[in-house]
Motif scaffolding. Structure first.
Motif, PDB file in Angstrom:
ATOM      1  N   GLU A 126      -3.360   4.540   5.058  1.00 13.24           N
ATOM      2  CA  GLU A 126      -3.266   5.842   5.819  1.00 13.24           C
ATOM      3  C   GLU A 126      -1.985   6.002   6.724  1.00 13.24           C
ATOM      4  O   GLU A 126      -1.404   7.173   6.682  1.00 13.24           O
ATOM      5  CB  GLU A 126      -4.583   5.936   6.662  1.00 13.24           C
ATOM      6  CG  GLU A 126      -5.832   6.288   5.933  1.00 13.24           C
ATOM      7  CD  GLU A 126      -5.580   7.424   4.862  1.00 13.24           C
ATOM      8  OE1 GLU A 126      -5.089   8.537   5.486  1.00 13.24           O
ATOM      9  OE2 GLU A 126      -6.066   7.426   3.776  1.00 13.24           O
ATOM     10  N   ALA A 127      -1.474   4.941   7.392  1.00  9.14           N
ATOM     11  CA  ALA A 127      -0.140   5.142   8.267  1.00  9.14           C
ATOM     12  C   ALA A 127       0.941   5.009   7.202  1.00  9.14           C
ATOM     13  O   ALA A 127       2.028   5.969   7.367  1.00  9.14           O
ATOM     14  CB  ALA A 127      -0.193   3.725   8.935  1.00  9.14           C
ATOM     15  N   VAL A 128       0.649   4.365   6.081  1.00  5.17           N
ATOM     16  CA  VAL A 128       1.751   4.392   5.203  1.00  5.17           C
ATOM     17  C   VAL A 128       1.923   5.666   4.492  1.00  5.17           C
ATOM     18  O   VAL A 128       3.092   6.416   4.393  1.00  5.17           O
ATOM     19  CB  VAL A 128       1.908   3.208   3.890  1.00  5.17           C
ATOM     20  CG1 VAL A 128       2.856   3.512   2.943  1.00  5.17           C
ATOM     21  CG2 VAL A 128       2.054   2.115   4.591  1.00  5.17           C
ATOM     22  N   LYS A 129       0.902   6.640   3.974  1.00  3.48           N
ATOM     23  CA  LYS A 129       0.725   7.709   3.630  1.00  3.48           C
ATOM     24  C   LYS A 129       1.568   8.819   4.508  1.00  3.48           C
ATOM     25  O   LYS A 129       2.169   9.558   4.327  1.00  3.48           O
ATOM     26  CB  LYS A 129      -0.560   8.266   3.388  1.00  3.48           C
ATOM     27  CG  LYS A 129      -0.953   7.669   1.740  1.00  3.48           C
ATOM     28  CD  LYS A 129      -2.247   8.214   1.724  1.00  3.48           C
ATOM     29  CE  LYS A 129      -3.322   7.651   0.572  1.00  3.48           C
ATOM     30  NZ  LYS A 129      -4.555   8.069   0.543  1.00  3.48           N
ATOM     31  N   LYS A 180       4.841  11.023   4.275  1.00  2.00           N
ATOM     32  CA  LYS A 180       4.925  12.585   4.183  1.00  2.00           C
ATOM     33  C   LYS A 180       5.862  12.955   5.608  1.00  2.00           C
ATOM     34  O   LYS A 180       6.423  13.963   5.371  1.00  2.00           O
ATOM     35  CB  LYS A 180       3.676  13.121   4.741  1.00  2.00           C
ATOM     36  CG  LYS A 180       2.539  12.776   3.355  1.00  2.00           C
ATOM     37  CD  LYS A 180       1.091  13.291   3.595  1.00  2.00           C
ATOM     38  CE  LYS A 180       0.286  13.158   2.507  1.00  2.00           C
ATOM     39  NZ  LYS A 180       0.673  14.183   1.242  1.00  2.00           N
ATOM     40  N   GLU A 181       5.884  12.239   6.590  1.00  2.00           N
ATOM     41  CA  GLU A 181       6.806  12.761   7.646  1.00  2.00           C
ATOM     42  C   GLU A 181       8.324  12.634   7.283  1.00  2.00           C
ATOM     43  O   GLU A 181       8.951  13.765   7.436  1.00  2.00           O
ATOM     44  CB  GLU A 181       6.656  11.710   8.863  1.00  2.00           C
ATOM     45  CG  GLU A 181       5.359  11.765   9.606  1.00  2.00           C
ATOM     46  CD  GLU A 181       4.939  10.718  10.424  1.00  2.00           C
ATOM     47  OE1 GLU A 181       3.874  10.692  10.836  1.00  2.00           O
ATOM     48  OE2 GLU A 181       5.637   9.695  10.255  1.00  2.00           O
ATOM     49  N   GLU A 182       8.637  11.321   6.336  1.00  2.00           N
ATOM     50  CA  GLU A 182      10.103  11.354   6.109  1.00  2.00           C
ATOM     51  C   GLU A 182      10.290  12.575   4.775  1.00  2.00           C
ATOM     52  O   GLU A 182      11.293  13.005   5.027  1.00  2.00           O
ATOM     53  CB  GLU A 182      10.316   9.978   5.417  1.00  2.00           C
ATOM     54  CG  GLU A 182      10.076   8.930   6.782  1.00  2.00           C
ATOM     55  CD  GLU A 182      11.570   9.238   7.566  1.00  2.00           C
ATOM     56  OE1 GLU A 182      12.400   9.861   7.227  1.00  2.00           O
ATOM     57  OE2 GLU A 182      10.992   8.950   8.725  1.00  2.00           O
ATOM     58  N   ALA A 183       9.360  12.693   4.019  1.00  2.00           N
ATOM     59  CA  ALA A 183       9.550  13.762   2.936  1.00  2.00           C
ATOM     60  C   ALA A 183       9.920  15.101   3.558  1.00  2.00           C
ATOM     61  O   ALA A 183      10.774  15.800   3.090  1.00  2.00           O
ATOM     62  CB  ALA A 183       8.436  14.128   2.118  1.00  2.00           C
TER      63      ALA A 183
END
Length: 169
Positions: A139-142, A146-149
């Motif tokens: 969940e943290a990786v996802k 998304k933040e970086e995208a």
């Protein structure tokens, strides 16, 4: 995509808000909602506070007596949100950003205050939509992906690492 209303309130005096930052926050909120295929009109409230104010909020609402960079207060759960009776917009919640902390972190990570505030905004809006990183794992990786995208969509790609070496501690 439907209309997104972003209400921005500066409740601090420690950091001068750079020109264009409010527009960047609006663009960030729009980018997150677009990426998440959010349907319908929405409202988000964003407040700038200082370290003392965010510490008080963190202690009151999370029982953590420490400064933090951003707090999220969702008004919905499982995709269900309160609706503003005047506009019909879904009220997603409140984003509280410590501008003092944002300046500190921008310097620490070697990027602009604009990138830091956009990152904090994207992070917080994802929380308003139900994302959670507190337990780590996938969940943290996802959420980080998304933040970086979103930051890439805004033309603010990462220019370094979040991992510290002995040289930058």
């Amino acid at each position: 995509m439907d209309k997104i209303k972003v209400l921005i309130d500066n409740k601090q005096k420690e950091v001068k808000i750079p020109t264009g930052l409010r527009l960047l926050i609006r663009r960030t909120c729009n980018a997150v909602l677009k990426m998440e295929n959010f349907q319908g009109p929405a409202e988000v409230s964003v407040s700038f506070v200082d370290d003392k104010q965010i510490r008080e909020l963190n202690a009151k609402f999370r029982n953590k007596d420490i400064e933090t960079d951003v707090l999220s207060f969702p008004l919905g759960e499982n995709g269900q949100y309160e609706t503003n009776p005047e506009t019909g917009a879904k009220m997603l919640g409140d984003v509280i950003i410590s501008m003092e902390r944002a300046v500190f972190q921008a310097e620490r990570y070697g990027h602009t205050i604009q990138r830091e505030v956009a990152f904090l905004t994207a992070h917080s809006v994802l929380h308003l939509l139900g994302y959670d990183h507190e337990n780590g794992g996938i969940e943290a990786v996802k959420m980080r992906e998304k933040e970086e995208a979103v930051l890439i969509m805004l033309g603010l790609p990462r220019n370094g690492s979040y991992v510290f070496t002995d040289d930058n501690r």
